[in-house]
Design a protein around this motif. Structure first.
Motif, PDB file in Angstrom:
ATOM      1  N   ARG A   7       0.840  -1.198   0.000  1.00  0.00           N
ATOM      2  CA  ARG A   7       0.000   0.000   0.000  1.00  0.00           C
ATOM      3  C   ARG A   7       0.872   1.243   0.000  1.00  0.00           C
ATOM      4  O   ARG A   7       2.021   1.208   0.419  1.00  0.00           O
ATOM      5  CB  ARG A   7      -0.930  -0.009   1.203  1.00  0.00           C
ATOM      6  CG  ARG A   7      -1.917  -1.178   1.103  1.00  0.00           C
ATOM      7  CD  ARG A   7      -3.021  -1.061   2.140  1.00  0.00           C
ATOM      8  NE  ARG A   7      -4.053  -2.030   1.867  1.00  0.00           N
ATOM      9  CZ  ARG A   7      -5.133  -1.800   1.131  1.00  0.00           C
ATOM     10  NH1 ARG A   7      -5.339  -0.621   0.605  1.00  0.00           N
ATOM     11  NH2 ARG A   7      -6.026  -2.737   0.930  1.00  0.00           N
ATOM     12  N   VAL A  31      -2.405   7.814   0.227  1.00  0.00           N
ATOM     13  CA  VAL A  31      -3.349   8.425  -0.711  1.00  0.00           C
ATOM     14  C   VAL A  31      -2.822   9.800  -1.108  1.00  0.00           C
ATOM     15  O   VAL A  31      -2.250  10.517  -0.276  1.00  0.00           O
ATOM     16  CB  VAL A  31      -4.745   8.553  -0.060  1.00  0.00           C
ATOM     17  CG1 VAL A  31      -5.686   9.391  -0.900  1.00  0.00           C
ATOM     18  CG2 VAL A  31      -5.336   7.189   0.193  1.00  0.00           C
ATOM     19  N   GLN A  32      -3.013  10.148  -2.381  1.00  0.00           N
ATOM     20  CA  GLN A  32      -2.620  11.486  -2.842  1.00  0.00           C
ATOM     21  C   GLN A  32      -3.454  12.540  -2.125  1.00  0.00           C
ATOM     22  O   GLN A  32      -4.665  12.366  -1.945  1.00  0.00           O
ATOM     23  CB  GLN A  32      -2.843  11.604  -4.348  1.00  0.00           C
ATOM     24  CG  GLN A  32      -2.011  10.674  -5.181  1.00  0.00           C
ATOM     25  CD  GLN A  32      -2.413  10.729  -6.657  1.00  0.00           C
ATOM     26  OE1 GLN A  32      -3.292  11.474  -7.069  1.00  0.00           O
ATOM     27  NE2 GLN A  32      -1.752   9.910  -7.459  1.00  0.00           N
ATOM     28  N   SER A  74      -7.437  13.749  -2.746  1.00  0.00           N
ATOM     29  CA  SER A  74      -8.129  12.682  -3.482  1.00  0.00           C
ATOM     30  C   SER A  74      -9.629  12.695  -3.238  1.00  0.00           C
ATOM     31  O   SER A  74     -10.106  13.124  -2.180  1.00  0.00           O
ATOM     32  CB  SER A  74      -7.582  11.311  -3.077  1.00  0.00           C
ATOM     33  OG  SER A  74      -6.289  11.108  -3.601  1.00  0.00           O
ATOM     34  N   PHE A  92     -13.030  10.121  -3.227  1.00  0.00           N
ATOM     35  CA  PHE A  92     -13.276   8.704  -2.945  1.00  0.00           C
ATOM     36  C   PHE A  92     -14.651   8.310  -3.468  1.00  0.00           C
ATOM     37  O   PHE A  92     -15.641   8.980  -3.180  1.00  0.00           O
ATOM     38  CB  PHE A  92     -13.158   8.441  -1.444  1.00  0.00           C
ATOM     39  CG  PHE A  92     -11.781   8.747  -0.922  1.00  0.00           C
ATOM     40  CD1 PHE A  92     -10.787   7.782  -0.969  1.00  0.00           C
ATOM     41  CD2 PHE A  92     -11.471   9.997  -0.435  1.00  0.00           C
ATOM     42  CE1 PHE A  92      -9.505   8.063  -0.523  1.00  0.00           C
ATOM     43  CE2 PHE A  92     -10.194  10.308   0.017  1.00  0.00           C
ATOM     44  CZ  PHE A  92      -9.209   9.328  -0.027  1.00  0.00           C
ATOM     45  N   HIS A 112      -7.144   4.526  -8.089  1.00  0.00           N
ATOM     46  CA  HIS A 112      -6.323   3.762  -7.149  1.00  0.00           C
ATOM     47  C   HIS A 112      -7.247   2.937  -6.267  1.00  0.00           C
ATOM     48  O   HIS A 112      -8.197   3.461  -5.679  1.00  0.00           O
ATOM     49  CB  HIS A 112      -5.469   4.707  -6.306  1.00  0.00           C
ATOM     50  CG  HIS A 112      -4.545   5.538  -7.151  1.00  0.00           C
ATOM     51  ND1 HIS A 112      -3.307   5.093  -7.538  1.00  0.00           N
ATOM     52  CD2 HIS A 112      -4.714   6.760  -7.711  1.00  0.00           C
ATOM     53  CE1 HIS A 112      -2.737   6.006  -8.293  1.00  0.00           C
ATOM     54  NE2 HIS A 112      -3.579   7.038  -8.408  1.00  0.00           N
ATOM     55  N   VAL A 133      -8.602   1.190  -3.197  1.00  0.00           N
ATOM     56  CA  VAL A 133      -8.535   1.255  -1.735  1.00  0.00           C
ATOM     57  C   VAL A 133      -8.874  -0.126  -1.179  1.00  0.00           C
ATOM     58  O   VAL A 133      -8.143  -0.679  -0.359  1.00  0.00           O
ATOM     59  CB  VAL A 133      -9.503   2.325  -1.173  1.00  0.00           C
ATOM     60  CG1 VAL A 133      -9.558   2.264   0.348  1.00  0.00           C
ATOM     61  CG2 VAL A 133      -9.098   3.708  -1.653  1.00  0.00           C
ATOM     62  N   ALA A 170      -9.897   5.555  -4.953  1.00  0.00           N
ATOM     63  CA  ALA A 170      -9.441   6.927  -4.747  1.00  0.00           C
ATOM     64  C   ALA A 170      -9.096   7.500  -6.113  1.00  0.00           C
ATOM     65  O   ALA A 170      -8.475   6.825  -6.940  1.00  0.00           O
ATOM     66  CB  ALA A 170      -8.217   6.953  -3.831  1.00  0.00           C
ATOM     67  N   PRO A 221     -13.292   8.497   3.049  1.00  0.00           N
ATOM     68  CA  PRO A 221     -11.865   8.770   2.871  1.00  0.00           C
ATOM     69  C   PRO A 221     -11.002   7.624   3.425  1.00  0.00           C
ATOM     70  O   PRO A 221     -11.376   6.969   4.391  1.00  0.00           O
ATOM     71  CB  PRO A 221     -11.636  10.053   3.658  1.00  0.00           C
ATOM     72  CG  PRO A 221     -12.983  10.701   3.713  1.00  0.00           C
ATOM     73  CD  PRO A 221     -13.964   9.565   3.787  1.00  0.00           C
ATOM     74  N   GLU A 224      -6.672   6.328   3.992  1.00  0.00           N
ATOM     75  CA  GLU A 224      -5.305   6.826   4.125  1.00  0.00           C
ATOM     76  C   GLU A 224      -4.349   6.189   3.130  1.00  0.00           C
ATOM     77  O   GLU A 224      -3.323   6.772   2.791  1.00  0.00           O
ATOM     78  CB  GLU A 224      -4.804   6.595   5.543  1.00  0.00           C
ATOM     79  CG  GLU A 224      -5.552   7.411   6.580  1.00  0.00           C
ATOM     80  CD  GLU A 224      -5.030   7.181   7.987  1.00  0.00           C
ATOM     81  OE1 GLU A 224      -3.961   6.561   8.147  1.00  0.00           O
ATOM     82  OE2 GLU A 224      -5.711   7.628   8.929  1.00  0.00           O
ATOM     83  N   LYS A 225      -4.679   4.959   2.673  1.00  0.00           N
ATOM     84  CA  LYS A 225      -3.761   4.241   1.786  1.00  0.00           C
ATOM     85  C   LYS A 225      -4.520   3.572   0.651  1.00  0.00           C
ATOM     86  O   LYS A 225      -5.690   3.256   0.777  1.00  0.00           O
ATOM     87  CB  LYS A 225      -2.969   3.196   2.570  1.00  0.00           C
ATOM     88  CG  LYS A 225      -2.066   3.815   3.605  1.00  0.00           C
ATOM     89  CD  LYS A 225      -1.080   2.835   4.151  1.00  0.00           C
ATOM     90  CE  LYS A 225      -0.161   3.582   5.106  1.00  0.00           C
ATOM     91  NZ  LYS A 225       1.168   3.086   5.113  1.00  0.00           N
ATOM     92  N   THR A 226      -3.793   3.357  -0.454  1.00  0.00           N
ATOM     93  CA  THR A 226      -4.326   2.622  -1.597  1.00  0.00           C
ATOM     94  C   THR A 226      -3.344   1.499  -1.944  1.00  0.00           C
ATOM     95  O   THR A 226      -2.179   1.540  -1.562  1.00  0.00           O
ATOM     96  CB  THR A 226      -4.502   3.524  -2.837  1.00  0.00           C
ATOM     97  OG1 THR A 226      -3.223   4.023  -3.232  1.00  0.00           O
ATOM     98  CG2 THR A 226      -5.462   4.664  -2.563  1.00  0.00           C
TER      99      THR A 226
END
Length: 164
Positions: free
Chosen positions: A5, A8-9, A12, A14, A57, A59, A79, A120, A122-124
C-alpha cells in the motif's frame, strides 16, 4: 493475496462502485446457469478504467459472503485524484458495467450498478499489485469444468471466485 500500500494522494476523491441484485447461488448447483459473478464484473470494470488511463487507485475490493457461492453483490472502493472529471469517470464506469453484464442480461437481469461517494482512506494498493490482482482473477477459470456422464446436465467439477 497480500498487497503493498501507498499513501493516498492529497486532495483525493473517494468513490464506491457497487453492484447488487445478482441472483448468486451455489457454485456447484447454479454454476451452469449463466449467472453473473460480481467479483469478475467488478474486476472487469477496474481493468477497463485502468486501460482507459483513468487515474484510479484501489482502496479495497469487497465481494461475496460465503465460500462455494456465486457472489451476487460487491463494491470497489477507489481513490481518484482531486482534479478528476467525475462526470467522465462515471460515464466510463457505466460503459464498462454495460459491457461486462451483456453476457448475463438474459440469465441474471437484476444486476444493478451504483456509483456513490466513498469514505476517505489513508492508503491505496500500489498500481503493480492492483494489476497483479486483476491478472490473477482473470486467470482463474469460472464456470463448469466437467459435466457428469451418468447424469446429463449435472456439473461434476466447477471453478469460481466466491470471496474477496
Amino acid at each position: 493475496m497480500p498487497a503493498k500500500r501507498q499513501p493516498v494522494q492529497e486532495g483525493s476523491l473517494f468513490y464506491d462502485i457497487k453492484i447488487t441484485g445478482g441472483l448468486g447461488g451455489h457454485s456447484g448447483v447454479d454454476i451452469n446457469k449463466g449467472r453473473g459473478n460480481v467479483i469478475l464484473i467488478l474486476a472487469g470494470i477496474l481493468r477497463s478504467l485502468l486501460r482507459k488511463k483513468n487515474d484510479v487507485h484501489l482502496v479495497a475490493f469487497e465481494a461475496g459472503n460465503a465460500a462455494a457461492s456465486i457472489p451476487s453483490f460487491g463494491v470497489l472502493h477507489l481513490a481518484l485524484p482531486g482534479q478528476t472529471n467525475v462526470t467522465q469517470f462515471k460515464m466510463d464506469v457505466k460503459a464498462a458495467f454495460a459491457k461486462e453484464i451483456r453476457k448475463y442480461e438474459k440469465n441474471d437481469p437484476g444486476l444493478k450498478l451504483s456509483i456513490v461517494k466513498g469514505k476517505p482512506a489513508e492508503k491505496t494498493v500500489i498500481p503493480e499489485d492492483t494489476d497483479k490482482l486483476i491478472g490473477v482473477m482473470g486467470s482463474i477459470p469460472n464456470g463448469p469444468l466437467a459435466m457428469r456422464d451418468d447424469m446429463p446436465g449435472t456439473v461434476q467439477t466447477s471453478s469460481n471466485i466466491a470471496l474477496i
